[in-house]
Design an enzyme around this catalytic site. Sequence first.
Site, PDB file in Angstrom:
ATOM      1  N   GLU A 197       0.812  -1.228   0.000  1.00  0.00           N
ATOM      2  CA  GLU A 197       0.000   0.000   0.000  1.00  0.00           C
ATOM      3  C   GLU A 197       0.840   1.271   0.000  1.00  0.00           C
ATOM      4  O   GLU A 197       1.721   1.454   0.855  1.00  0.00           O
ATOM      5  CB  GLU A 197      -0.934   0.013   1.220  1.00  0.00           C
ATOM      6  CG  GLU A 197      -1.858   1.228   1.249  1.00  0.00           C
ATOM      7  CD  GLU A 197      -2.987   1.108   2.252  1.00  0.00           C
ATOM      8  OE1 GLU A 197      -3.660   2.121   2.483  1.00  0.00           O
ATOM      9  OE2 GLU A 197      -3.190   0.007   2.819  1.00  0.00           O
ATOM     10  N   LYS A 200      -8.524  -1.275   1.036  1.00  0.00           N
ATOM     11  CA  LYS A 200      -9.570  -1.606   2.011  1.00  0.00           C
ATOM     12  C   LYS A 200     -10.479  -2.642   1.386  1.00  0.00           C
ATOM     13  O   LYS A 200     -11.046  -2.429   0.316  1.00  0.00           O
ATOM     14  CB  LYS A 200     -10.365  -0.350   2.373  1.00  0.00           C
ATOM     15  CG  LYS A 200     -10.851  -0.303   3.798  1.00  0.00           C
ATOM     16  CD  LYS A 200      -9.688  -0.427   4.717  1.00  0.00           C
ATOM     17  CE  LYS A 200     -10.025  -0.030   6.137  1.00  0.00           C
ATOM     18  NZ  LYS A 200      -8.988  -0.526   7.040  1.00  0.00           N
TER      19      LYS A 200
END
Length: 398
Positions: free
Chosen positions: A209, A225
């Site tokens: 990420e 997410k």
Amino acid sequence: MRKVGPYGVETLPQVLVDVPAAPTACRDTLAERARLHWHRTDGGDPAALAEEFLAAHGLNLRDLTRPTTGHHDTAGPCGAALYLSAAAGAHLAGAPTPAPEPAPTLPDLAVVVYDHGPTRRAPARAATPWWLGAWTESWTPQQHAAAVDAVRAAIARGDLYQANLVGHAAAPYTGDPLPALRRLGALPGARYGGVLTGDNWAIGCASPETLIEVRDGHLITRPIKGTRPATPTGRAELLTSAKERAEHIMIVDLERNDLARIARTGTVTVDDLFTVRRWCDLWQAESTIRATPADGLGLADLLRATCPGGSVTGAPKLAALTHIAAAEPVGRGASMGALGWVTPGHIDLGLTIRTAAADGEHLHTWAGGGITWDSDAHAEVAEAAAKTTPVRATLAGH
């Protein structure tokens, strides 16, 4: 503020630099020039300290909008590793002090400046037997589930919309932890794979990420997410899950707001929304948010706006951090912070998910997930376990 000697780890002065996002072409020629460590108990503003320290060592990041001429020659500093803990990010956000850290030897800020040196090769090292003991969790599955239900109750009261809960585990070890941490950084999908070491500590990262990247006049963040097993069924479930999409969109909105604080008005855009990507044996949903930096934006303001990352805090961010500080039994240590490479022409910081740390006696891992009103407590406990399983297996050498 503490300045540590040129190598940090006295027993490993010749280990090749493997910092996440460091230029691949430079990694076997980097030599440490200077190092800064900071702990929350030292006082002061870690973002300002990092910016000032870098400027003092030839890396001026006080105005990220200035044009650069590309990669430098070998005469000056190549760049710097920058690590900022989740606790330091919470400090910047004005959040309550989190629970005590399980690995207190780790700093909350580390900045390491590197020069180019002669080409090096990894030194021959005597093999030391590696043993990793059983993991001890910081909370039981029942306590984790109760914390999930407490977040849902806070959402019902209107205190927040979402909060990320993170659990911790520690395992004793003997031998050299660096090979294990390097294995972690080599996991498939580890966009920010690598290791940073210091005095009696080391961090291994396998994060996919992007917390924040600054390149070619753009600010970029890629929040992740939503998680499912990397099977055809898991992918279909992730794409059709109303709960996962709602959780993801909330964080995208939060990250848009974070970038808007430091961007030119009207330049924040979402390039990709809810794109499914693979990390090890998991599918994860990722979006890409882009903006043009405001005039005069410096590193310190960039860190204040983006740390800690919204995907590991919740919304609203300060309310989520307040709840997290009360709910989690131990601090987040090396996880959920920022780690990467900074130069005047390019900043690339990963969010330290899928991250482990070593102190003198234990390895530490962290894992969690975002909680919304639709969350099922037992499913959230299982998701955290799924995220940490490949990390622990890799550390053990399986």
